[in-house]
Design an enzyme around this catalytic site. Structure first.
Site, PDB file in Angstrom:
ATOM      1  N   ASP A 477       0.831  -1.204   0.000  1.00  0.00           N
ATOM      2  CA  ASP A 477       0.000   0.000   0.000  1.00  0.00           C
ATOM      3  C   ASP A 477       0.869   1.259   0.000  1.00  0.00           C
ATOM      4  O   ASP A 477       2.083   1.208   0.289  1.00  0.00           O
ATOM      5  CB  ASP A 477      -0.893  -0.039   1.255  1.00  0.00           C
ATOM      6  CG  ASP A 477      -2.177   0.756   1.089  1.00  0.00           C
ATOM      7  OD1 ASP A 477      -2.287   1.522   0.123  1.00  0.00           O
ATOM      8  OD2 ASP A 477      -3.064   0.611   1.954  1.00  0.00           O
ATOM      9  N   ASP A 547     -10.425   2.269  -3.587  1.00  0.00           N
ATOM     10  CA  ASP A 547     -10.998   2.047  -2.256  1.00  0.00           C
ATOM     11  C   ASP A 547     -12.512   2.084  -2.304  1.00  0.00           C
ATOM     12  O   ASP A 547     -13.173   1.696  -1.349  1.00  0.00           O
ATOM     13  CB  ASP A 547     -10.518   3.139  -1.292  1.00  0.00           C
ATOM     14  CG  ASP A 547      -9.183   2.778  -0.675  1.00  0.00           C
ATOM     15  OD1 ASP A 547      -8.763   1.620  -0.815  1.00  0.00           O
ATOM     16  OD2 ASP A 547      -8.561   3.666  -0.066  1.00  0.00           O
TER      17      ASP A 547
HETATM   18  C1  DGJ Z   1      -5.810   2.004   1.770  1.00  0.00           C
HETATM   19  C2  DGJ Z   1      -6.157   0.785   0.981  1.00  0.00           C
HETATM   20  O1  DGJ Z   1      -6.580   1.142  -0.285  1.00  0.00           O
HETATM   21  C3  DGJ Z   1      -7.196  -0.021   1.741  1.00  0.00           C
HETATM   22  O2  DGJ Z   1      -7.600  -1.120   0.995  1.00  0.00           O
HETATM   23  C4  DGJ Z   1      -6.593  -0.449   3.045  1.00  0.00           C
HETATM   24  O3  DGJ Z   1      -5.522  -1.322   2.805  1.00  0.00           O
HETATM   25  C5  DGJ Z   1      -6.135   0.754   3.820  1.00  0.00           C
HETATM   26  N1  DGJ Z   1      -5.286   1.611   3.038  1.00  0.00           N
HETATM   27  C6  DGJ Z   1      -5.402   0.349   5.065  1.00  0.00           C
HETATM   28  O4  DGJ Z   1      -4.871   1.401   5.724  1.00  0.00           O
END
Ligand code: DGJ
Length: 730
Positions: A477, A547
């Site tokens: 991430d 997201d």
């Molecule tokens: C952003 C990601 O896109 C989410 O899927 C998740 O992993 C969060 N960060 C966790 O902090």
């Protein structure tokens, strides 16, 4: 594939269906002559009519017959009479512009060289790929530019990249270096880009190309949610299945620029490369600088034609992972089910239910390390939190694996929380300006990856955790844009190199880690799809697309993403309702049918499903696994655009056309809706196809030319996914 005619000075590149032609012209200028459908040029004197023009500058006072601003260039330089945005700007030790590079020589070789320090597409022997390297020189400064073109005949792809070498005696400052310039013939064109935002990544936008410059790009340090490093120039009126498309996609994950310029003569220039507004580079004598590559695709079969070429090429010749062509597991991720509040028991509960549904991989997301109970803390402290996981990662992973599932783990290695032991011991490792405290994004700072010791420490940490725990999958991430672009270790005159050096540091980490752990499946992520680009996809063969997991939003996001990127790269999960990002409620069918188009998974608390939903989930996992190879690797076609109305549809066809899956979505419905149909594509018109689970049989020609008729849609958010296969006697 690559030919040079001494008589005409034409250099021509040919793929199966396309030609790309340039010419060494008067005074050794390298001109662009043609790019498009396969073509043969007869030998003659002049491929560009030269007329006397008024009020134009002659770069060569001895020859009044041509003007640089009137000509199409392969690579362009400001300062001698071409006034369009150039490919390169550089100054010598005196501050004088280095311009007027001219052709000196070229070589043709088999295969494709790697680009040192940068990800790039690769060739295999069977491809018959050839690379043309053209050397342009600037005699006085001793600087040379090398333009590299690799031709992949059977993929119908040409890649381009550039390197610059300083053989002079004083340093040269590069202020702009594009991977590609193409000067198109005068005409009416449209520009297609993929703009967006967090939660709305890669929507499709089209606009007519008018006089002047339209530029897109990123100065956020990552390729960004806001623009993908891609653009396409279209002949006016191009649709999904007809019209000419010229695609440009940069294999780069940092700040980029893609610009379109229509000049006084209606000639259109495309430039794509590193964003010059956040870049400069000092090239000392003896040094070489490599700019990232761009992948060029031409199709005369519309956007679906272009996408088909990118998809196939990227699965086979971009992704380095051993998983590139392997079927991917159905996963469950705990993020939206638990966020930071979990313990071993709650995770194992999710895993047990998932196993029962047939899900194959359990992914532990953010929150497993340090004091990470919120996003205010602990990035950089990659030590398991024993309050949550008393038996550590090893213990949890062992229990998950003993259930017959695989185990995955989340990292955000490029970041540091101000509240972390790492920051307390190495405050200078965070990017920060000297005059003010660094700006925080999601309460965190960014590590300075231009520093070798920071990169080394991240590599050490990842190797240690991945080498001592049983981990089958990693989600990588990255949750904020870069600011405070200053590194305490770079000299003042080189601070302009920092954004690019960050990307080089990142690539070094990704290269070392993915090479050290080839059996781990890596998935990229940057607050969803903030760095969904070919640079990352080279290392990681799948990407968390957004997201935003709402089924309706995902139609646009996935439709737009599919323009360039194959469905296997597109991570898509079923989440809970009301949706956590925007509060909409859609049924479990629609959510699954949307997620099933790509790399499928779940991200919700199964305990909250009712019995009917439980049955549906079980059936969906089973359906997906039954048709997984086809769905993940078949030929993807867009049929109805969610950008144009309340319907969306796409389909995936096997290579031999013997089976396909049709996806259809009704977004908002209307009272008394008229019957409609969707015309399929890519089938064999001589085949007969049976709808799996019913007795209906259709001819391929009927489905493509008359269409598949839709009925029974009488409410919002309805959808179907149907599998068809060729009947035995067709
Ligand atoms: C952003 C990601 O896109 C989410 O899927 C998740 O992993 C969060 N960060 C966790 O902090």
């Amino acid at each position: 594939m690559i030919k040079f005619s001494k008589k005409t000075n034409l250099l021509s590149l040919h793929t199966k269906n396309t030609s790309y032609i340039m010419q060494v012209f008067k005074n050794q200028h390298l001109l662009h002559i043609y790019w498009g459908k396969s073509m043969v040029l007869t030998e003659r004197n002049n491929y560009l009519p030269l007329d006397e023009r008024v009020n134009m500058v002659n770069s060569d006072p001895a020859d009044k017959s041509y003007y640089l601003e009137d000509l199409p260039f392969e690579y362009s330089f400001w300062g001698k009479g071409d006034f369009r945005n150039p490919s390169l700007t550089a100054v010598d030790g005196n501050g004088a512009v280095i311009s007027n590079f001219i052709y000196e020589s070229h070589t043709i070789s088999n295969g494709k060289p790697e680009i040192p320090g940068l990800p790039s597409t690769f060739a295999e022997e069977a491809d018959d790929a050839e690379t043309l390297e053209i050397k342009l020189i600037h005699k006085k400064s001793g600087v040379s530019i090398y333009l590299l073109y690799t031709v992949f005949p059977s993929f119908d792809v040409i890649t381009r990249n550039v390197k610059i070498e300083n053989r002079g005696s004083s340093p040269v400052m590069i202020n702009k270096i594009m991977a590609v310039t193409v000067d198109f013939a005068p005409g009416e064109y449209e520009l297609l880009t993929l703009p967006g935002a967090w939660g709305r990544e890669r929507w499709i936008e089209r606009q007519s190309v008018h006089h002047g410059v339209v530029s897109i790009g990123s100065s956020r340090g990552i390729s960004s949610h806001q623009f993908n490093p891609f653009l396409a120039l279209l002949s006016s009126g191009t649709g999904e299945n007809s019209g000419e498309v010229y695609g440009f996609n940069l294999v780069y994950s940092g700040n980029f620029l893609a610009e379109t310029e229509k000049n006084q003569d209606d000639r259109v220039r495309i430039n794509i490369g590193i964003n010059p507004s956040t870049f400069s580079w000092v090239l000392a004598p003896g040094e070489v600088f490599n700019a990232p590559e761009a992948v060029l695709v031409y199709s005369d079969k519309g956007l679906n034609g272009m996408s088909g070429i990118y998809h196939k090429f990227y699965v086979k010749r971009l992704s380095r992972s051993v998983y590139a062509s392997k079927e991917r597991p159905v996963l469950v991720n705990n993020w939206e089910a638990t966020y930071f509040s979990f313990n071993e028991k709650s995770l194992l509960d999710i895993a047990h239910k998932s196993k029962d549904f047939g899900i194959e991989l359990f992914v532990l997301d953010d929150g497993w390390f340090g004091q990470r109970n919120s996003d205010y803390t602990s990035l950089g402290d990659w030590v398991v939190n024993k309050d949550k996981l008393p038996d550590g990662i090893e213990g949890l992973s062992g229990k998950i694996r003993s259930m017959g599932m695989k185990f995955g783990l989340w990292f955000e290695p490029e970041m540091i929380s101000p509240d972390s032991s790492l920051f307390r011991s190495h405050p200078d490792w965070a990017l920060q300006l000297l005059d003010s405290p660094p700006a925080e994004g999601r309460n965190q700072l960014v590590l300075d990856l231009s520093r070798g010791e920071v990169v080394d420490e991240i590599i050490r940490m990842l190797k240690q955790i991945l080498g001592t725990n049983a981990v089958d999958y990693v989600k990588w991430d990255m949750n904020r844009s870069l600011t405070d672009i200053y590194s305490s270790t770079l000299p003042p005159g080189r601070q302009g190199e920092l954004s690019h050096r960050y990307v080089l540091g990142l690539y070094r980490i990704m290269d070392e880690i993915t090479s050290a752990f080839p059996d781990i499946l890596f998935e990229g992520c940057a607050a969803g799809g903030g760095r969904f680009d070919p640079g990352i996809l080279y290392y990681m063969p799948q990407y968390w697309t957004s997201d935003n997991t709402d089924a309706v939003s995902r139609l646009k996001i996935q439709y737009g993403t599919s323009l360039v990127y194959p469905q296997i790269f597109i991570g898509s999960h079923v989440s809970a309702v009301p949706n956590h990002q925007l509060g909409r409620s859609t049924g479990i069918e629609m959510r699954s049918h949307t997620a099933m188009m790509g790399n499928f998974g779940y991200e919700l608390d199964f305990a909250k499903l009712d019995d009917k939903e439980v049955d549906i989930v079980r059936n969906q996992v089973s359906f997906y696994k039954t048709h997984r190879k086809l769905i993940q690797f078949g030929r993807f076609y867009r049929l109805l655009s969610p950008f144009e109305g309340e319907k969306a549809s796409w389909m995936i066809v096997s290579e031999d056309k013997s089976e396909f899956v049709l996806f259809y979505y009704q977004i908002l419905s209307e009272a008394n809706m008229s019957r409609s149909s969707v015309k399929l594509i890519g089938l064999d018109e001589k085949f007969f196809y049976e709808e799996t689970g019913s007795e209906h049989v259709y001819s391929g020609s009927e489905l493509m030319y008359r269409g598949y008729f839709l009925s029974g849609f009488n409410a919002d958010f309805q959808s179907f996914v149907i599998h068809f296969s060729k009947t035995k006697n067709s």
